[in-house]
Design a protein around this motif. Sequence first.
Motif, PDB file in Angstrom:
ATOM      1  N   SER A  41      21.384   9.538 -22.103  1.00 35.93           N
ATOM      2  CA  SER A  41      21.006   8.163 -22.457  1.00 35.93           C
ATOM      3  C   SER A  41      20.074   8.175 -23.661  1.00 35.93           C
ATOM      4  O   SER A  41      20.209   7.344 -24.564  1.00 35.93           O
ATOM      5  CB  SER A  41      20.292   7.489 -21.296  1.00 35.93           C
ATOM      6  OG  SER A  41      21.130   7.426 -20.186  1.00 35.93           O
ATOM      7  N   ASP A 161      26.597   3.246 -22.258  1.00 41.14           N
ATOM      8  CA  ASP A 161      25.772   4.121 -21.422  1.00 41.14           C
ATOM      9  C   ASP A 161      26.142   3.923 -19.955  1.00 41.14           C
ATOM     10  O   ASP A 161      25.700   2.970 -19.322  1.00 41.14           O
ATOM     11  CB  ASP A 161      24.279   3.830 -21.641  1.00 41.14           C
ATOM     12  CG  ASP A 161      23.406   4.900 -20.993  1.00 41.14           C
ATOM     13  OD1 ASP A 161      23.961   5.846 -20.410  1.00 41.14           O
ATOM     14  OD2 ASP A 161      22.169   4.776 -21.077  1.00 41.14           O
ATOM     15  N   GLU A 162      26.947   4.808 -19.433  1.00 48.34           N
ATOM     16  CA  GLU A 162      27.400   4.750 -18.037  1.00 48.34           C
ATOM     17  C   GLU A 162      27.824   3.338 -17.641  1.00 48.34           C
ATOM     18  O   GLU A 162      27.275   2.769 -16.697  1.00 48.34           O
ATOM     19  CB  GLU A 162      26.301   5.256 -17.095  1.00 48.34           C
ATOM     20  CG  GLU A 162      25.845   6.651 -17.452  1.00 48.34           C
ATOM     21  CD  GLU A 162      25.120   7.334 -16.306  1.00 48.34           C
ATOM     22  OE1 GLU A 162      25.400   6.993 -15.145  1.00 48.34           O
ATOM     23  OE2 GLU A 162      24.305   8.220 -16.579  1.00 48.34           O
TER      24      GLU A 162
HETATM   25 MG   LIG Z   1      21.303   7.902 -18.442  1.00 56.38          MG
END
Ligand SMILES: [Mg+2]
Lengths: 240, 260
Positions: A41, A161-162
């Motif tokens: 991240s 991000d995810e």
């Molecule tokens: Mg992360």
Amino acid sequence: MIDVKGLTKSFGNHLVLDHIDQHIHPGEKVVVIGPSGSGKSTFLRCLNLLETPTSGSITFQGQEITDPKADINAVRRQMGMVFQHFNLFPNMTIRKNITLAPVQTRLMSQAEADDAATALLRRVNLEEKADAYPAQLSGGQKQRIAIVRALAMKPKLMLFDEPTSALDPEMVGEVLAVMKELADEGMTMVVVTHEMGFAREVGTRVLFMDGGKILEEDEPHAFFAHPKEPRTIEFLSKVL
Amino acid sequence: MDLAYYYELWRGMMLSKDPAVAAEWWQVFFVRFYQAFLENDRWQQYLRGVGTTLCVTAIALCIGVVLGVLVAVVRTAHDQQRPGRRNVLLGAVNFVCRVYVTIIRGTPMMVQILIMGMVIFSSSRNYTMVGALTLGINSGAYVAEIIRGGLMSLDPGQMEAGRSLGLGYFDTMRFIVIPQAFKAILPSLGNEFIVLLKDTSMISVIGGQELIKAARDIINRTYDAMFPLIGSAVIYLVLVMIFSWLQGILERRLRQSDRR
Ligand SMILES: [Mg+2]
Ligand SMILES: Nc1ncnc2c1ncn2[C@@H]1O[C@H](COP(=O)(O)OP(=O)(O)OP(=O)(O)O)[C@@H](O)[C@H]1O
């Protein structure tokens, strides 16, 4: 398109990114995988300067964006970002969520932005939600809206991000489908994910991060078939 | 003329069951009531007092909100600066803001009013305005902390989402953070407003012409404290209840984006 040189980031004396060098070409779909806390991240957030790198440089389309004099708002307008927790604006309708940034940054007039929003909503089959508020949507719907909200700025690069980690399993597919469609249209994408199927199918390159370094990278077929580093093999044996 | 006096009278009436005693009790009651509110049109004095109280509250509220927003924005902007890009001027202003909040929150309101009225503005005859100014300055420190708390409590993802779309810091504040923070802090702001309304009673110590000053003037004339004070208390209570009701309506309207 994006050139990262010696990117280092520490929080206090905790070194999270350790001299990362990367080049991302236009049209690439880079998938970043790795264990929790490995800095995925942070790496992504450094690319649009949500985190300020401790040292190193990032160049986007020939402009050094880590230069303190760079106009970071102008840079961010060209990069969309999709967050794990959607981060829709709960105080606005879906339409307003989508049109706010294009109108306020004078990219479009309100009428143009409304038309663009309608087109984008149709694209993700959520036209009827234009006047709903985020609290009224399911997780999968929220994330699809978050994607088109970023697309409304007509970005050159999309950072994810995810995007499916906070979703119930039955909603993961609808979000991945939108991302796949976007990939097929040629969008340059950097995606942090635990969805190995997506990495294999959509990615053009997979990066494995551990301990703030990119330990291994390859085109997905070779990456999953013949991982080289012991850490990669160990990680893949756990997630596959 | 205290409650014990009325109680003794009332007890005497209840025990004796003599209509004459009862009549005397009612007579005392009505005479006091008459003197407290009706004689010489005294109700107009209360009314003027209430007017001043509301006016002082409004002025203090405006000063308090303006000061509070300024201080909260400075302190939040200071705390949210990107590391390595510290602005020296902002640091200095932030320091002043912190001193202000510390002093105001660290000293009693009564002392602040006395200092303003008897030291800083000792030559001013406009006691009411000095009082309003003091209340505003006082309220600003609390409002600043309420607003700052609201801004801090908001999910940082909201700011990040706004910034990642290319909106600037102040646009993101204006369209995304502040509207949500406002909704979150409305109950505390309402509370602060109620405190402010009631605290206006304190400016009577430096001669501010509000409701309690009117009540005390009447006490000095009629030598009866019960009716003027209880009457004033009822007036405050009614004002606060009206305000709470309005606040409830506003909160329900702001909650419309939460419906599912
Ligand atoms: Mg992360
Ligand atoms: N704002 C911050 N302040 C201090 N430490 C941080 C901050 N953000 C991240 N870290 C630390 O940096 C390290 C890397 O975090 P990061 O979020 O980049 O990991 P990640 O690979 O995305 O993990 P995950 O898969 O859990 O999301 C972690 O040890 C985390 O605790």
